[in-house]
Design an enzyme around this catalytic site. Structure first.
Site, PDB file in Angstrom:
ATOM      1  N   SER A  98     103.552 -52.449 102.739  1.00 38.31           N
ATOM      2  CA  SER A  98     103.072 -52.272 101.362  1.00 38.31           C
ATOM      3  C   SER A  98     104.078 -52.889 100.411  1.00 38.31           C
ATOM      4  O   SER A  98     105.262 -53.052 100.758  1.00 38.31           O
ATOM      5  CB  SER A  98     102.921 -50.780 101.051  1.00 38.31           C
ATOM      6  OG  SER A  98     102.722 -50.546  99.673  1.00 38.31           O
TER       7      SER A  98
ATOM      8  N   TYR B  11     105.754 -41.974 101.092  1.00 39.99           N
ATOM      9  CA  TYR B  11     104.951 -43.173 101.353  1.00 39.99           C
ATOM     10  C   TYR B  11     105.819 -44.426 101.356  1.00 39.99           C
ATOM     11  O   TYR B  11     105.758 -45.248 102.283  1.00 39.99           O
ATOM     12  CB  TYR B  11     103.851 -43.293 100.305  1.00 39.99           C
ATOM     13  CG  TYR B  11     102.957 -44.492 100.507  1.00 39.99           C
ATOM     14  CD1 TYR B  11     101.936 -44.465 101.438  1.00 39.99           C
ATOM     15  CD2 TYR B  11     103.147 -45.665  99.762  1.00 39.99           C
ATOM     16  CE1 TYR B  11     101.116 -45.562 101.636  1.00 39.99           C
ATOM     17  CE2 TYR B  11     102.334 -46.764  99.957  1.00 39.99           C
ATOM     18  CZ  TYR B  11     101.323 -46.713 100.891  1.00 39.99           C
ATOM     19  OH  TYR B  11     100.522 -47.806 101.095  1.00 39.99           O
TER      20      TYR B  11
END
Length: 249
Positions: A120, A133
């Site tokens: 990401s 995350y």
């Protein structure tokens, strides 16, 4: 869909087998017959059984895409040990299991292959709002770099895909820790609307994944914000630390 359109036989694995079947059905419309399997990527034994079944029924895969992931946001001190376990089990251990098992098959076959791991833009960008995350995705990025170094001699490429804000549906299932049910729902709704407004579709990521495999690219930021985060992390990490303090709700 992108690989199927190029003639690939697809094995779609998902914890939700109905979603896997839908993916397989759509893939089969533009390519060879595709297959759906229910798999929990966080389950080591389940992944071992899955890898064995793929080998038995379809042979060694040429391309493996470790894409399963969950979103989680909120302050660090509101994350419980179980929250961390859940994020790391799926976002990191799922990638570890998939890479370990299928890389072993590729090495034994001796004809190369490619592993794609979905990280990401959060892997480049610290954030007070995404401690678990972002940590999981930074780990995926580093794991991919380590694997690339090790597997290169066996002709196996490894790519880390680092998307920015993509309207993929992840926001509709994300968790906002430390909130009651109503606040959770409101957070998901706001995030979903913001991602939809950004307007970057999963098909755009798919094309870059195909290109990454074709060109054997190591790290692939996707969307302008991902490129900006990677560049800023390199040239001005202090600025990234300042931006990390923003409380993005």
């Amino acid at each position: 869909m992108a690989f199927a359109a190029r003639g690939a036989e697809i094995v779609a694995a998902d914890l939700n087998v109905e979603e896997a079947r839908r993916t397989a059905e759509l893939a089969g419309r533009s390519g060879p017959a595709a297959h759906a399997v229910r798999v929990d990527v966080a389950d080591a034994k389940g992944m071992e059984d899955f890898a064995a079944s793929v080998l038995r029924d379809h042979g060694v895969p040429d391309v493996v895409v470790n894409n399963a992931g969950i979103g989680m946001a909120g302050p660090f001190l509101d994350h419980t040990a179980d929250d961390w376990q859940q994020v790391l089990d799926v976002n990191l251990w799922g990638v570890i299991h998939g890479s370990r098992l299928f890389a072993a098959q590729m090495i034994e076959r001796g004809q190369g292959g490619h592993i794609v791991n979905t990280a990401s833009a959060a892997a480049f960008a610290p954030s007070r709002a995404l401690p678990a995350y972002a940590t999981s995705k930074a780990a995926v990025l580093m794991l991919s770099e380590c694997l690339r170094a090790e597997l290169k001699g066996a002709g196996i490429g490894v790519s880390a895909i680092c998307p920015g804000i993509v309207d993929s549906g992840i926001t509709g299932r994300a968790r906002f820790v430390g909130r009651d049910d109503a606040a959770q729902a409101a957070g998901r709704d706001r995030a979903t609307r913001a991602y939809a407004l950004r307007g970057f579709e999963p098909a755009g990521v798919a094309e870059r994944i195909v290109a990454a495999v074709r060109d054997d690219r190591a790290v692939v930021p996707v969307a302008a914000e991902a490129h900006a985060a990677r560049l800023l992390a390199r040239v001005s990490p202090g600025t990234m630390r300042l931006l990390a303090r923003l409380n993005i709700d």
